[in-house]
Design an enzyme around this catalytic site. Structure first.
Site, PDB file in Angstrom:
ATOM      1  N   ARG A 299       0.819  -1.227   0.000  1.00  0.00           N
ATOM      2  CA  ARG A 299       0.000   0.000   0.000  1.00  0.00           C
ATOM      3  C   ARG A 299       0.847   1.269   0.000  1.00  0.00           C
ATOM      4  NH1 ARG A 299      -1.973   0.890   4.494  1.00  0.00           N
ATOM      5  NH2 ARG A 299      -0.861  -0.763   5.581  1.00  0.00           N
TER       6      ARG A 299
ATOM      7  N   HIS B  13      13.688  15.390  -0.142  1.00  0.00           N
ATOM      8  CA  HIS B  13      12.637  14.364  -0.214  1.00  0.00           C
ATOM      9  C   HIS B  13      11.324  14.889   0.339  1.00  0.00           C
ATOM     10  CE1 HIS B  13      15.967  11.536  -0.900  1.00  0.00           C
ATOM     11  NE2 HIS B  13      15.050  10.723  -1.396  1.00  0.00           N
TER      12      HIS B  13
ATOM     13  N   LYS C 287       9.129  10.920   4.593  1.00  0.00           N
ATOM     14  CA  LYS C 287      10.307  10.046   4.669  1.00  0.00           C
ATOM     15  C   LYS C 287      10.769   9.895   6.110  1.00  0.00           C
ATOM     16  CE  LYS C 287      14.735   9.092   2.481  1.00  0.00           C
ATOM     17  NZ  LYS C 287      14.397   7.667   2.367  1.00  0.00           N
TER      18      LYS C 287
HETATM   19  N1  LIG Z   1      15.468   2.010  -3.448  1.00  0.00           N
HETATM   20  C1  LIG Z   1      14.703   2.935  -4.009  1.00  0.00           C
HETATM   21  O1  LIG Z   1      14.837   3.256  -5.209  1.00  0.00           O
HETATM   22  C2  LIG Z   1      13.656   3.599  -3.183  1.00  0.00           C
HETATM   23  C3  LIG Z   1      13.577   3.289  -1.863  1.00  0.00           C
HETATM   24  N2  LIG Z   1      12.615   3.836  -1.073  1.00  0.00           N
HETATM   25  C4  LIG Z   1      12.567   3.334   0.287  1.00  0.00           C
HETATM   26  O2  LIG Z   1      11.525   2.356   0.305  1.00  0.00           O
HETATM   27  C5  LIG Z   1      10.871   2.374   1.571  1.00  0.00           C
HETATM   28  C6  LIG Z   1       9.388   2.622   1.365  1.00  0.00           C
HETATM   29  O3  LIG Z   1       9.187   3.907   0.839  1.00  0.00           O
HETATM   30  P1  LIG Z   1       7.720   4.467   0.543  1.00  0.00           P
HETATM   31  O4  LIG Z   1       6.987   3.526  -0.328  1.00  0.00           O
HETATM   32  O5  LIG Z   1       7.868   5.887   0.144  1.00  0.00           O
HETATM   33  O6  LIG Z   1       7.100   4.415   2.034  1.00  0.00           O
HETATM   34  P2  LIG Z   1       5.567   4.328   2.467  1.00  0.00           P
HETATM   35  O7  LIG Z   1       5.525   4.749   3.894  1.00  0.00           O
HETATM   36  O8  LIG Z   1       4.707   5.017   1.475  1.00  0.00           O
HETATM   37  O9  LIG Z   1       5.247   2.758   2.362  1.00  0.00           O
HETATM   38  C7  LIG Z   1       5.718   1.800   3.241  1.00  0.00           C
HETATM   39  C8  LIG Z   1       4.649   0.747   3.371  1.00  0.00           C
HETATM   40  O10 LIG Z   1       5.165  -0.358   4.095  1.00  0.00           O
HETATM   41  C9  LIG Z   1       4.210  -0.734   5.048  1.00  0.00           C
HETATM   42  N3  LIG Z   1       4.881  -1.416   6.151  1.00  0.00           N
HETATM   43  C10 LIG Z   1       5.483  -0.874   7.233  1.00  0.00           C
HETATM   44  N4  LIG Z   1       5.986  -1.841   8.010  1.00  0.00           N
HETATM   45  C11 LIG Z   1       5.691  -3.008   7.403  1.00  0.00           C
HETATM   46  C12 LIG Z   1       5.946  -4.356   7.734  1.00  0.00           C
HETATM   47  N5  LIG Z   1       6.622  -4.700   8.845  1.00  0.00           N
HETATM   48  N6  LIG Z   1       5.506  -5.309   6.894  1.00  0.00           N
HETATM   49  C13 LIG Z   1       4.846  -4.975   5.778  1.00  0.00           C
HETATM   50  N7  LIG Z   1       4.565  -3.717   5.415  1.00  0.00           N
HETATM   51  C14 LIG Z   1       5.003  -2.746   6.228  1.00  0.00           C
HETATM   52  C15 LIG Z   1       3.535   0.543   5.477  1.00  0.00           C
HETATM   53  O11 LIG Z   1       2.304   0.285   6.112  1.00  0.00           O
HETATM   54  P3  LIG Z   1       1.754   1.314   7.249  1.00  0.00           P
HETATM   55  O12 LIG Z   1       1.588   2.613   6.544  1.00  0.00           O
HETATM   56  O13 LIG Z   1       0.489   0.681   7.702  1.00  0.00           O
HETATM   57  O14 LIG Z   1       2.829   1.362   8.287  1.00  0.00           O
HETATM   58  C16 LIG Z   1       3.404   1.242   4.110  1.00  0.00           C
HETATM   59  O15 LIG Z   1       2.241   0.843   3.442  1.00  0.00           O
HETATM   60  C17 LIG Z   1      11.593   3.457   2.398  1.00  0.00           C
HETATM   61  O16 LIG Z   1      12.604   2.847   3.184  1.00  0.00           O
HETATM   62  C18 LIG Z   1      12.231   4.354   1.341  1.00  0.00           C
HETATM   63  O17 LIG Z   1      13.380   5.020   1.807  1.00  0.00           O
HETATM   64  C19 LIG Z   1      11.705   4.711  -1.571  1.00  0.00           C
HETATM   65  C20 LIG Z   1      11.754   5.089  -2.885  1.00  0.00           C
HETATM   66  C21 LIG Z   1      12.757   4.586  -3.804  1.00  0.00           C
HETATM   67  O1  LIG Z   2      12.062   7.548   0.675  1.00  0.00           O
HETATM   68  C1  LIG Z   2      12.162   7.842  -0.546  1.00  0.00           C
HETATM   69  O2  LIG Z   2      11.268   8.413  -1.162  1.00  0.00           O
HETATM   70  C2  LIG Z   2      13.394   7.471  -1.259  1.00  0.00           C
HETATM   71  N1  LIG Z   2      14.271   6.744  -0.623  1.00  0.00           N
HETATM   72  C3  LIG Z   2      15.493   6.275  -1.145  1.00  0.00           C
HETATM   73  C4  LIG Z   2      16.652   6.848  -0.378  1.00  0.00           C
HETATM   74  O3  LIG Z   2      16.574   6.933   0.874  1.00  0.00           O
HETATM   75  O4  LIG Z   2      17.654   7.205  -0.985  1.00  0.00           O
HETATM   76  C5  LIG Z   2      15.589   6.415  -2.645  1.00  0.00           C
HETATM   77  C6  LIG Z   2      14.972   7.655  -3.196  1.00  0.00           C
HETATM   78  O5  LIG Z   2      15.770   8.719  -2.842  1.00  0.00           O
HETATM   79  C7  LIG Z   2      13.550   7.827  -2.678  1.00  0.00           C
END
Ligand SMILES: NC(=O)C1=CN([C@@H]2O[C@H](COP(=O)(O)OP(=O)(O)OC[C@H]3O[C@@H](n4cnc5c(N)ncnc54)[C@H](OP(=O)(O)O)[C@@H]3O)[C@@H](O)[C@H]2O)C=CC1
Ligand SMILES: O=C(O)C1=N[C@H](C(=O)O)C[C@H](O)C1
Length: 266
Positions: free
Chosen positions: A12, A155, A159
């Site tokens: 989600r 960001h 975050k």
């Molecule tokens: N590598 C890359 O290119 C990128 C990495 N990221 C990273 O990815 C991660 C997610 O980012 P983003 O999608 O923006 O964050 P969000 O907060 O939008 O989404 C995280 C989701 O994970 C759920 N969640 C939390 N804990 C658990 C668990 N233990 N088990 C299953 N689901 C869980 C949350 O649910 P709830 O809201 O109910 O807690 C939420 O729906 C971050 O660490 C971010 O830094 C982000 C963008 C790009």
């Molecule tokens: O949380 C985000 O949004 C992102 N997280 C990653 C990071 O911590 O570098 C990748 C990207 O910057 C988006």
């Protein structure tokens, strides 16, 4: 050829939603289940925005892996859970592709040892966007000639971790080619704590959090009479999906932990 059986953790979330779309629309992948923080026992199709995606939701990753045959876990959750989720994947012979940030260098060493002991491939990619990988590579090239550098990452304000995983990875890549050096005036003081940003081996990292932003980074180099700025902007989370797909393909062919997509995109 049989399809790659995938579980998405965090379906989600901002990233999870895009990953569910990407996996569901990729011919050689099949989405078998999702791991969420809630909604255990429901089908993903019962949640708004996921109509037609009839897969079960688990809150217990162990149970998910016991009840389904899984090749790859795509983890896009939160910094507090990335490591634990990888360990659960390893215990179940599942290959993790992890975009979740917040890993320490010690975590990576420990997880790599487990991956190698078990001969299971794993990828932790702080950034899946090809443009961001290039930004990091170009920054490493530039740092050889212009060793004074500061990183400004920007960001969205939802975050959890600062600095971003990308900023830390950029600083690590730069530190491979430059001597550790303190930057700025040797007698400088901070009149307000944090004014000079985080200190990574003398390199300063500044984190901006504002609504309206997605994921952006500038790496600024200073030399005599000149500056060089290398900048990347993700203006939409679809920017990350080709890299997630590439990582899933790659993780099936390796038997160690790879930290950073720059090792996959040669
Ligand atoms: N590598 C890359 O290119 C990128 C990495 N990221 C990273 O990815 C991660 C997610 O980012 P983003 O999608 O923006 O964050 P969000 O907060 O939008 O989404 C995280 C989701 O994970 C759920 N969640 C939390 N804990 C658990 C668990 N233990 N088990 C299953 N689901 C869980 C949350 O649910 P709830 O809201 O109910 O807690 C939420 O729906 C971050 O660490 C971010 O830094 C982000 C963008 C790009
Ligand atoms: O949380 C985000 O949004 C992102 N997280 C990653 C990071 O911590 O570098 C990748 C990207 O910057 C988006």
């Amino acid at each position: 050829m049989s399809k790659v059986k995938i579980v998405v953790a965090g379906p989600r979330g901002n990233m999870g939603k895009e990953a569910v779309k990407m996996v569901s629309s990729t011919d050689e992948f099949t989405l078998v289940a999702a791991v969420d923080s809630k909604h255990a026992g429901m089908m993903l199709s019962e949640i708004e925005g996921f109509q037609g995606i009839d897969i079960p939701i688990y809150t217990d990753m162990q149970q998910c892996f016991k009840e389904n045959e899984v090749d790859v876990l795509i983890d896009l959750t939160a910094p507090a859970f990335g490591k634990k989720h990888m360990q659960t994947a390893f215990e179940n012979g599942v290959r993790p592709v992890v975009g979740t940030t917040g890993f320490t260098e010690e975590d990576i060493i420990e997880l790599r040892a487990t991956a190698e002991e078990q001969g299971i491939g794993a990828i932790i990619a702080p950034n899946f966007a090809i443009g961001a990988i290039l930004m990091m590579k170009f920054s490493q090239m530039a740092a050889k000639y212009l060793p004074d550098v500061e990183i400004i990452e920007r960001h969205h304000d939802r975050k959890l971790d600062a600095p971003s995983g990308t900023a830390i990875k950029t600083a690590q890549l730069i530190s491979e080619v430059r001597e550790q050096k303190a930057q700025g005036h040797p007698n400088e003081t901070e009149e307000l704590a944090g004014a000079r940003g985080a200190n990574f081996e003398g390199m300063r990292i500044h984190s901006v959090r504002l609504p309206g932003l997605v994921a952006h980074q500038e790496v600024i180099f200073g030399g005599v009479g000149q500056t060089l700025t290398i900048r990347h902007d993700s203006i939409d989370r679809t920017s990350f999906m080709p890299g997630v797909k590439l990582a899933v393909d790659a993780v099936l062919r390796i038997d160690t932990l790879v930290y950073g997509l720059e090792h996959i995109i040669e």
